[in-house]
Motif scaffolding. Structure first.
Motif, mmCIF file in Angstrom:
data_model
loop_
_atom_site.group_PDB
_atom_site.id
_atom_site.type_symbol
_atom_site.label_atom_id
_atom_site.label_comp_id
_atom_site.label_asym_id
_atom_site.label_seq_id
_atom_site.Cartn_x
_atom_site.Cartn_y
_atom_site.Cartn_z
ATOM 1 N N LEU A 197 44.655 23.477 40.119
ATOM 2 C CA LEU A 197 44.242 24.737 39.505
ATOM 3 C C LEU A 197 44.036 25.840 40.543
ATOM 4 C CD1 LEU A 197 43.559 26.307 36.973
ATOM 5 C CD2 LEU A 197 41.191 25.546 37.223
ATOM 6 N N ASN A 198 43.340 25.570 41.634
ATOM 7 C CA ASN A 198 43.102 26.615 42.632
ATOM 8 C C ASN A 198 44.395 27.113 43.255
ATOM 9 O OD1 ASN A 198 40.344 26.684 42.238
ATOM 10 N ND2 ASN A 198 39.954 25.129 43.789
ATOM 11 N N THR A 199 45.301 26.209 43.565
ATOM 12 C CA THR A 199 46.600 26.601 44.125
ATOM 13 C C THR A 199 47.369 27.445 43.128
ATOM 14 O OG1 THR A 199 46.657 24.572 45.428
ATOM 15 C CG2 THR A 199 48.745 25.720 45.112
ATOM 16 N N TYR A 200 47.369 27.022 41.867
ATOM 17 C CA TYR A 200 48.081 27.775 40.833
ATOM 18 C C TYR A 200 47.474 29.162 40.647
ATOM 19 C CZ TYR A 200 49.788 29.447 36.410
ATOM 20 O OH TYR A 200 50.336 30.244 35.437
ATOM 21 N N LEU A 201 46.145 29.270 40.621
ATOM 22 C CA LEU A 201 45.504 30.572 40.425
ATOM 23 C C LEU A 201 45.814 31.518 41.586
ATOM 24 C CD1 LEU A 201 42.061 29.609 38.885
ATOM 25 C CD2 LEU A 201 44.020 30.669 37.754
ATOM 26 N N THR A 202 45.832 31.014 42.805
ATOM 27 C CA THR A 202 46.200 31.840 43.955
ATOM 28 C C THR A 202 47.621 32.363 43.798
ATOM 29 O OG1 THR A 202 44.714 30.596 45.385
ATOM 30 C CG2 THR A 202 46.476 31.848 46.471
ATOM 31 N N TYR A 203 48.544 31.470 43.436
ATOM 32 C CA TYR A 203 49.938 31.853 43.211
ATOM 33 C C TYR A 203 50.041 32.877 42.085
ATOM 34 C CZ TYR A 203 54.494 31.548 40.972
ATOM 35 O OH TYR A 203 55.674 31.853 40.359
ATOM 36 N N TYR A 204 49.365 32.621 40.974
ATOM 37 C CA TYR A 204 49.463 33.491 39.807
ATOM 38 C C TYR A 204 48.918 34.889 40.108
ATOM 39 C CZ TYR A 204 48.911 35.415 35.168
ATOM 40 O OH TYR A 204 48.996 36.232 34.077
ATOM 41 N N LYS A 205 47.781 34.954 40.782
ATOM 42 C CA LYS A 205 47.187 36.255 41.103
ATOM 43 C C LYS A 205 48.109 37.075 42.010
ATOM 44 C CE LYS A 205 42.419 34.717 40.648
ATOM 45 N NZ LYS A 205 41.178 34.381 41.378
#
Length: 103
Positions: A67-75
């Motif tokens: 989740l944290n990796t995905y949120l960084t990518y998404y932002k």
């Protein structure tokens, strides 16, 4: 039935069980139950195909611990596509904006 008949020589479940190997269908069914059924099997739940797909993707990201990796990518992607894309790339540093990192 044709698939099973044509591939029966590869389906040696007796040997897999005797050796303690996992049978893929059991793993797949377990993952489907865990990711899909636990969320979509709620009484009265209704989902559009797009909404269901979004929820399944997010559940998979959370369950995999990403989740944290995905949120960084998404932002970063959202910033690039929805904000920085509106500016001339040469003006971004002058405006004090952070340029997009290459993907």
């Amino acid at each position: 039935m044709t698939y099973l008949t044509d591939n029966h020589q590869h389906m040696r479940y007796d040997q897999a069980l005797a050796n303690g190997w996992s049978i893929a269908t059991g793993l797949i069914e377990g993952a489907c139950r865990h990711i899909i059924e636990d969320r979509f099997g709620l009484t009265g739940a209704r989902w559009s195909p797009d909404g269901a797909e979004d929820i399944l993707k997010l559940r998979a990201v959370v369950i995999n611990g990403d989740l944290n990796t995905y949120l960084t990518y998404y932002k970063q992607r959202y910033l690039t596509e929805h904000h920085l894309a509106r500016y001339d790339p040469a003006s971004i540093p002058d405006l004090g904006l952070h340029p997009a990192r290459p993907e």
